[in-house]
Design an enzyme around this catalytic site. Structure first.
Site, PDB file in Angstrom:
ATOM      1  N   GLU A 263       0.830  -1.215   0.000  1.00 15.14           N
ATOM      2  CA  GLU A 263       0.000   0.000   0.000  1.00 15.14           C
ATOM      3  C   GLU A 263       0.861   1.261   0.000  1.00 15.14           C
ATOM      4  OE1 GLU A 263      -3.055  -0.191  -0.757  1.00 15.14           O
ATOM      5  OE2 GLU A 263      -3.182  -2.359  -0.479  1.00 15.14           O
ATOM      6  N   GLU A 292      -0.322  -0.608  -9.991  1.00 18.34           N
ATOM      7  CA  GLU A 292      -0.017  -1.875  -9.329  1.00 18.34           C
ATOM      8  C   GLU A 292       1.470  -2.221  -9.441  1.00 18.34           C
ATOM      9  OE1 GLU A 292      -2.285  -2.953  -7.511  1.00 18.34           O
ATOM     10  OE2 GLU A 292      -1.596  -4.949  -6.946  1.00 18.34           O
TER      11      GLU A 292
END
Ligand SMILES: [Zn+2]
Length: 495
Positions: A263, A292
């Site tokens: 994250e 990502e």
């Protein structure tokens, strides 16, 4: 004239962004703080803000100004922004209002149905809702009318510019390479060993220290960020000066630690996007796959790497009073095992989970797979790729929330991001001499600066594949990822 139209375009975009971020704050609160009783009121607040944003996005005033600007030759540096916004609006204007409303009504009830189906461990509870969603997504894709496979219009929502025609051969190569690598790993004597160091409970207080330490070493500015608890970890941005991540503790310390590294990778990207585009379309990442790639490069290539653990293992050892050596720890952090659940998967199996979903989504769209048969299709495809068959629906076809939201075309971005991550990591190692030594001392700052300079600062001035091409000299390439995995796991499993 041009000036006036440009003012309108900028004003509307800014309002859309402000509404979107206020809504993100409501969502964050819902996941982190809100008591259960708040759900009804929150749904109304959220729907109202969404409607205001939607009104702006679909406004004729905005569209008319954009059309005029598209014709004008004097907009200079704003041309990319205008083109991109115009293209996006043309895309959404192709979908009739009634379909948008139908989709939103359906997904509103599909979410609770998916949760109920999971509780009962019974796919048939969710199947009728999924049928409706797939029917509507097929309609949507037809209205979008992209060239090639029907899926292309949906994929483009998450990975602009990517097509089935380009992706299919890449995924086929990747699938073949991964299955071959797994065959070698499973033949190794080292495969299937029980975890001695990680297979026990680690206290949350001890884990907290590492979670807070790693994000700062990665370069997250805690004056502009915070970490909170939620059931599923996520990252959200309310502005360039306020990017938040959430996390959860489990017995296995790698869950909290590496999901936070993941994250924080997303959060660094969000924090480093160009400030001058904070309220326009160029201030976002160009694709979910590229986003990502940032989280996965930190989580996998860096966070499961030898250099990283050279620094952290002695500290873990001391904090949790571990008896065991570095080699054993490194192997356990990277142990490969056949599991059913995508989000619990190791690096080698991960993309196979994604490819399975991609193949299913293509089949659902072109009609070769029927929603009513999906449980059986899932299980037999899973057996074919992983060698094991899910024992029930929760660990099979019901495991992901995406379809209940109406997200079809999202899954490939996970594998695209994973491949991009390895390409970027490979290039970074070539450019930053001695970087492993620095990482081994707990100094990750050059990694963060490199990613900011090469990827983050562009915002979405270029497409994802163009950014990767600029940095690495080529676009999406599965070979680099396969080579990285073969080297790493060949050493761990000795082949
Ligand atoms: Zn992610």
């Amino acid at each position: 004239m041009v000036k006036k139209d440009m003012e309108i375009v900028k004003k509307y975009q800014k309002e859309m962004f402000l509404l979107g971020r206020a809504n993100a704050l409501l969502n964050w609160d819902q996941e982190v703080y809100m008591p259960e009783g708040g759900i009804k009121g929150r749904a109304e607040q959220s729907a109202f803000l969404s409607k205001l944003g939607h009104d702006r996005a679909t406004s004729n005033v905005l569209f008319t100004s954009l059309k005029k600007l598209m014709k004008s030759r004097t907009i200079g540096k704003d041309k990319v922004m205008v083109d991109k916004l115009y293209k996006g609006l043309c895309k959404s204007r192709k979908i009739p209002h009634s379909l948008v409303e139908d989709l939103s009504r359906t997904t509103m009830i599909a979410g609770p149905a998916w949760r109920k189906a999971r509780k009962k461990n019974d796919y048939s509870v969710f199947a009728p809702y999924l049928q409706k969603i797939i029917d509507l997504k097929i309609k949507e894709a037809k209205f979008l009318g992209f060239k090639g496979h029907l899926y292309n219009g949906l994929l483009d929502d998450y990975e602009e510019g990517m097509t089935v025609e380009e992706l299919k051969p890449i995924f086929e190569k990747l699938k073949k390479g991964l299955i071959e690598l797994l065959r070698k790993i499973k033949k190794s004597k080292k495969y299937g060993k029980k975890l001695k160091l990680l297979g026990r409970k680690y206290d949350a207080e001890g884990q907290k220290f590492f979670v807070e330490d790693v994000v700062v070493r990665m370069g997250l500015d805690m004056k502009k960020s915070r970490i909170d608890l939620s059931e599923h970890p996520f990252t959200t941005r309310f502005g360039v000066g306020d990017v938040r991540i959430t996390m959860a503790y489990r017995d296995d310390p790698m869950f909290a630690f590496l999901s936070t590294v993941h994250e924080a990778g997303h959060a660094l990207y969000e924090s480093n996007l160009p400030v001058k585009h904070e309220y326009d379309i160029l201030g976002d990442a160009p694709s979910i796959g590229l986003h990502e790639s940032q989280s996965r490069m930190w989580e996998n290539n860096v966070g499961k790497g030898k250099a990283f653990w050279k620094y952290y293992f002695p500290l873990f050892k001391k904090k949790f009073k571990l008896s065991g050596n570095f080699e054993d720890w490194y192997k356990e952090v990277n142990s490969v095992f056949s599991g059913y659940i995508r989000i619990e998967s190791d690096e080698v199996h991960y993309c196979l989970h994604v490819i399975l979903r991609f193949e299913i989504e293509l089949g659902l769209l072109d009609g070769s797979i029927k929603v009513k048969d999906l449980r059986d299709v899932w299980n037999s495809k899973f057996k074919e790729m992983f060698g094991i068959k899910p024992r029930n629906d929760v660990e099979g076809v019901l495991q992901d929330v995406h379809w209940s939201f109406g997200s079809v075309g999202y899954f490939p971005t996970y594998a695209i991001g994973t491949m991009y991550a390895s390409q970027l990591y490979n290039q970074m190692k070539k450019e930053l001499k001695g970087i492993d030594k620095e990482i081994g001392k707990g100094n990750f700052s050059r990694v963060q600066k490199w990613l900011k300079e090469k990827v983050h600062k562009h915002g979405s001035l270029y497409l994802a594949d163009e950014i990767v091409k600029k940095v690495c000299g080529e676009g999406l390439n599965p070979e680099i990822y396969l080579k990285y995995l073969n080297n790493k796991y060949g050493e761990i499993y000795r082949f």
